[in-house]
Design a protein around this motif. Structure first.
Motif, PDB file in Angstrom:
ATOM      1  N   ARG A  12       0.857  -1.187   0.000  1.00  0.00           N
ATOM      2  CA  ARG A  12       0.000   0.000   0.000  1.00  0.00           C
ATOM      3  C   ARG A  12       0.894   1.238   0.000  1.00  0.00           C
ATOM      4  O   ARG A  12       1.640   1.470   0.944  1.00  0.00           O
ATOM      5  CB  ARG A  12      -0.931   0.004   1.209  1.00  0.00           C
ATOM      6  CG  ARG A  12      -2.071  -1.010   1.067  1.00  0.00           C
ATOM      7  CD  ARG A  12      -3.072  -0.896   2.195  1.00  0.00           C
ATOM      8  NE  ARG A  12      -4.191  -1.804   1.982  1.00  0.00           N
ATOM      9  CZ  ARG A  12      -5.302  -1.492   1.335  1.00  0.00           C
ATOM     10  NH1 ARG A  12      -5.443  -0.273   0.840  1.00  0.00           N
ATOM     11  NH2 ARG A  12      -6.271  -2.373   1.177  1.00  0.00           N
ATOM     12  N   ALA A  13       0.798   1.992  -1.061  1.00  0.00           N
ATOM     13  CA  ALA A  13       1.608   3.196  -1.229  1.00  0.00           C
ATOM     14  C   ALA A  13       0.761   4.440  -1.037  1.00  0.00           C
ATOM     15  O   ALA A  13      -0.474   4.388  -1.093  1.00  0.00           O
ATOM     16  CB  ALA A  13       2.249   3.210  -2.609  1.00  0.00           C
ATOM     17  N   GLY A  37       2.532   3.730   2.787  1.00  0.00           N
ATOM     18  CA  GLY A  37       1.478   4.086   3.736  1.00  0.00           C
ATOM     19  C   GLY A  37       1.598   3.325   5.042  1.00  0.00           C
ATOM     20  O   GLY A  37       1.979   2.153   5.068  1.00  0.00           O
ATOM     21  N   GLY A  38       1.272   4.007   6.138  1.00  0.00           N
ATOM     22  CA  GLY A  38       1.242   3.380   7.454  1.00  0.00           C
ATOM     23  C   GLY A  38       2.436   3.763   8.308  1.00  0.00           C
ATOM     24  O   GLY A  38       3.573   3.778   7.837  1.00  0.00           O
ATOM     25  N   TRP A  52      -0.146   8.034   8.315  1.00  0.00           N
ATOM     26  CA  TRP A  52      -0.231   7.100   9.441  1.00  0.00           C
ATOM     27  C   TRP A  52      -1.013   5.842   9.099  1.00  0.00           C
ATOM     28  O   TRP A  52      -0.786   4.786   9.678  1.00  0.00           O
ATOM     29  CB  TRP A  52      -0.890   7.791  10.635  1.00  0.00           C
ATOM     30  CG  TRP A  52      -0.002   8.817  11.279  1.00  0.00           C
ATOM     31  CD1 TRP A  52       1.280   9.125  10.946  1.00  0.00           C
ATOM     32  CD2 TRP A  52      -0.347   9.676  12.367  1.00  0.00           C
ATOM     33  NE1 TRP A  52       1.768  10.126  11.754  1.00  0.00           N
ATOM     34  CE2 TRP A  52       0.790  10.480  12.639  1.00  0.00           C
ATOM     35  CE3 TRP A  52      -1.494   9.850  13.126  1.00  0.00           C
ATOM     36  CZ2 TRP A  52       0.803  11.430  13.650  1.00  0.00           C
ATOM     37  CZ3 TRP A  52      -1.483  10.798  14.142  1.00  0.00           C
ATOM     38  CH2 TRP A  52      -0.353  11.574  14.402  1.00  0.00           C
ATOM     39  N   THR A  53      -1.971   5.951   8.202  1.00  0.00           N
ATOM     40  CA  THR A  53      -2.758   4.797   7.801  1.00  0.00           C
ATOM     41  C   THR A  53      -2.559   4.546   6.309  1.00  0.00           C
ATOM     42  O   THR A  53      -2.259   5.466   5.546  1.00  0.00           O
ATOM     43  CB  THR A  53      -4.255   5.013   8.083  1.00  0.00           C
ATOM     44  OG1 THR A  53      -4.696   6.195   7.402  1.00  0.00           O
ATOM     45  CG2 THR A  53      -4.499   5.165   9.581  1.00  0.00           C
ATOM     46  N   ALA A  54      -2.718   3.295   5.915  1.00  0.00           N
ATOM     47  CA  ALA A  54      -2.550   2.928   4.507  1.00  0.00           C
ATOM     48  C   ALA A  54      -3.839   3.229   3.761  1.00  0.00           C
ATOM     49  O   ALA A  54      -4.887   2.658   4.058  1.00  0.00           O
ATOM     50  CB  ALA A  54      -2.186   1.454   4.393  1.00  0.00           C
ATOM     51  N   GLY A 102       5.228   7.863   6.189  1.00  0.00           N
ATOM     52  CA  GLY A 102       5.060   6.626   6.914  1.00  0.00           C
ATOM     53  C   GLY A 102       6.361   5.990   7.362  1.00  0.00           C
ATOM     54  O   GLY A 102       7.398   6.622   7.444  1.00  0.00           O
ATOM     55  N   GLU A 103       6.256   4.698   7.635  1.00  0.00           N
ATOM     56  CA  GLU A 103       7.409   3.906   8.036  1.00  0.00           C
ATOM     57  C   GLU A 103       7.588   2.783   7.025  1.00  0.00           C
ATOM     58  O   GLU A 103       6.848   1.802   7.031  1.00  0.00           O
ATOM     59  CB  GLU A 103       7.228   3.341   9.446  1.00  0.00           C
ATOM     60  CG  GLU A 103       8.336   2.401   9.890  1.00  0.00           C
ATOM     61  CD  GLU A 103       9.717   2.989   9.676  1.00  0.00           C
ATOM     62  OE1 GLU A 103      10.492   2.411   8.873  1.00  0.00           O
ATOM     63  OE2 GLU A 103      10.034   4.020  10.299  1.00  0.00           O
TER      64      GLU A 103
END
Length: 270
Positions: A12-13, A37-38, A52-54, A102-103
């Motif tokens: 998920r990008a 994402g995320g 923070w979220t995908a 994100g991370e």
């Protein structure tokens, strides 16, 4: 007897685009940015809470630097992702590829499959931008990386505490011989004792590692930022006299301590 063909890995990008790196050792260079994402952290100063979220969709730049984004559904299969990078990778334009978020290390299983063909097809160095708190995941992709930019999160500024993980993370990079630098966000609330602890942590592993002190980008005065269930007053940037003093403090243990703001924001490269 029929044999099923395994589906390609997916991720998920958030976005893929061409831009100017605004932080760290690569500041000012042209990169292909792959933003995943995320994020599992909730730093008080974060200006990218949308990562923070995908999300259900991602945006992909069609022409490098033109911001002519297409919207595509998530998750994205690996072959399509490689095709997007091929489209960005115009001859001689980019200096490296940034894996950011994100991370990104939340996507380690995908990265293990994605990074070898990415490096082979582009011939570009791979640069990981990370919170520096997931050493086990880092270890799985270290052989494919050329540069790692890791954060050390000061509790007084970020609201996060990951000293042991940061130590393990930096140790892994140095043991593997991968070039690495450390980024520390500083604000008006920074505690000197935490800066000393960070300097000693880095010096205890390799005092030649470059540390970047990055003054937080100020938000509007008095603004309350709603980070999930944690409303937080807008973070104040430190006064220049404090920054000079803190740089001098850290140089008791480290030589390469640089102060660099987020230059991409000055250039309008958000």
């Amino acid at each position: 007897m029929t044999h099923s063909i395994a589906a390609p890995p997916t991720t998920r990008a958030i976005e893929v685009f061409s831009g100017i790196q605004g932080e760290g050792l690569n500041v000012g260079t042209r990169q292909i940015f792959i933003r995943f994402g995320g994020c599992d952290l909730r730093c008080n100063y974060c200006d990218s809470a949308h990562t923070w979220t995908a999300p259900d969709t991602c945006r992909i730049e069609k022409t490098p630097g033109d911001r002519d984004f297409e919207i595509h559904p998530n998750p994205v299969p690996l072959p399509l992702f490689l095709d997007w990078i091929d489209r960005q990778n115009q001859p001689g334009l980019h200096d490296s590829i940034s894996l950011t978020g994100g991370e990104p290390l939340l996507h380690t299983p995908f990265l293990e499959e994605f990074l070898p063909p990415l490096k082979q097809r582009t011939g570009l160095p791979l640069y990981l931008e990370t919170g520096g708190h997931r050493p086990q995941q880092l270890q799985r992709i270290l052989p494919y990386l050329d540069l790692v930019g890791m954060d050390i999160k000061l509790p007084s500024v970020s609201g996060e505490t990951h000293w042991q993980a940061h130590q393990e993370f930096l140790s892994l990079c140095c043991a593997a011989g991968v070039e690495v630098f450390v980024k520390i966000i500083i604000s008006d609330d920074t505690l000197e004792a935490e800066l000393e602890q960070a300097a000693q942590l880095v010096a205890g592993i390799n005092p030649q590692v470059t540390v970047f002190l990055q003054p937080v980008t100020p938000l509007n005065a008095g603004e309350m930022v709603n980070f999930g269930d944690r409303p937080t007053p807008a973070i104040k940037s430190p006064a220049p006299t404090k920054v000079l003093a803190w740089q001098g403090l850290m140089k008791r243990w480290l030589q390469p301590v640089r102060v660099v703001p987020q230059t991409h924001k000055m250039l309008g490269q958000l």
